[in-house]
Design a protein around this motif. Sequence first.
Motif, PDB file in Angstrom:
ATOM      1  N   ARG A 164      61.756   1.091  36.698  1.00  0.00           N
ATOM      2  CA  ARG A 164      62.601   2.517  36.987  1.00  0.00           C
ATOM      3  C   ARG A 164      62.222   3.226  38.118  1.00  0.00           C
ATOM      4  O   ARG A 164      63.284   3.458  39.093  1.00  0.00           O
ATOM      5  N   THR A 165      60.998   2.413  38.657  1.00  0.00           N
ATOM      6  CA  THR A 165      60.440   3.279  40.546  1.00  0.00           C
ATOM      7  C   THR A 165      61.163   3.038  41.096  1.00  0.00           C
ATOM      8  O   THR A 165      60.225   2.864  42.097  1.00  0.00           O
ATOM      9  N   GLY A 166      61.723   1.054  40.871  1.00  0.00           N
ATOM     10  CA  GLY A 166      61.610   0.220  42.451  1.00  0.00           C
ATOM     11  C   GLY A 166      60.911  -1.144  42.371  1.00  0.00           C
ATOM     12  O   GLY A 166      61.390  -1.994  42.236  1.00  0.00           O
ATOM     13  N   ILE A 167      59.640  -0.874  41.737  1.00  0.00           N
ATOM     14  CA  ILE A 167      58.983  -2.127  41.713  1.00  0.00           C
ATOM     15  C   ILE A 167      59.290  -3.364  40.908  1.00  0.00           C
ATOM     16  O   ILE A 167      59.979  -3.457  40.079  1.00  0.00           O
ATOM     17  N   THR A 168      59.358  -4.457  41.957  1.00  0.00           N
ATOM     18  CA  THR A 168      60.334  -6.182  41.377  1.00  0.00           C
ATOM     19  C   THR A 168      59.451  -6.763  41.213  1.00  0.00           C
ATOM     20  O   THR A 168      58.102  -6.867  42.406  1.00  0.00           O
ATOM     21  N   ILE A 169      59.418  -7.936  40.194  1.00  0.00           N
ATOM     22  CA  ILE A 169      58.891  -9.286  40.465  1.00  0.00           C
ATOM     23  C   ILE A 169      60.103  -9.952  39.546  1.00  0.00           C
ATOM     24  O   ILE A 169      60.283 -10.208  39.201  1.00  0.00           O
ATOM     25  N   ASP A 170      59.052 -10.838  40.891  1.00  0.00           N
ATOM     26  CA  ASP A 170      60.310 -12.107  40.860  1.00  0.00           C
ATOM     27  C   ASP A 170      59.673 -13.672  40.440  1.00  0.00           C
ATOM     28  O   ASP A 170      58.605 -14.247  41.257  1.00  0.00           O
ATOM     29  N   GLY A 171      59.621 -14.155  39.414  1.00  0.00           N
ATOM     30  CA  GLY A 171      59.486 -15.429  38.986  1.00  0.00           C
ATOM     31  C   GLY A 171      59.903 -16.605  39.763  1.00  0.00           C
ATOM     32  O   GLY A 171      61.875 -16.382  38.188  1.00  0.00           O
ATOM     33  N   THR A 172      60.042 -17.947  40.705  1.00  0.00           N
ATOM     34  CA  THR A 172      61.625 -18.889  40.297  1.00  0.00           C
ATOM     35  C   THR A 172      60.178 -20.286  40.595  1.00  0.00           C
ATOM     36  O   THR A 172      59.497 -19.925  40.517  1.00  0.00           O
TER      37      THR A 172
END
Length: 213
Positions: A164-172
């Motif tokens: 909700r703070t905007g921190i993003t983690i993306d695994g591909t």
Amino acid sequence: MRTLKLLTLITGWLLISISTFAFKKPVSKPLEDAPVQSPRTMNFAVKLDMHSLLIGTSGDVSFQYSFKGNMAVQLGLFYGPTPDTYWWSQGSIFSLTPEFRFYLSEAKSAPTGWYFAPYLRFKSTDKKEKFEWVGPTGPEHILNSIKTIGYGGGFVMGYQYVHRTGITIDGTLGGGRIGGYIEGTNDNNSLKYRQNQPFQGEMRLNLCVGYSF
């Protein structure tokens, strides 16, 4: 005299009414009647690949825009040195990777949840190799320039988490095929060639961190 008393009574009533209204505590609504606030919309995301953060010699950044609830477009940019860089051989790699993401969860909207995405890839490698030796007339050298152009595409799947703070983690994870051609020449133009490269498989494995807003 009677008029003065009447004005005094009216003025006193007005002052009491105004002070009572000003200092009256608002009555809070029951919790069940309070409107539910929806989470803020985060349509944009900027992410950096963890590999780039660790080695510090290349840049791999992606920009994502989400729309229509469960769709997103992303553009990845990479720039860095070639893996086989030595004192006699130096080069750089630039790649451009657009992809179209479909988020699968009905309970969550983009850019959060599981997704799959087709992608395209354009890749350019510029490399220079310098060879030196001692000839009959003294030191000599030749500088070869090699350029590789690649293009292709494939499919990836992954999961993206947005706090909700905007921190993003993306695994591909995924892969595709890429082909192209190689062009080469030297500094005195005595050697020129061009060779087609067949399509070969490539693997994509990325872990990115960033910020959504």
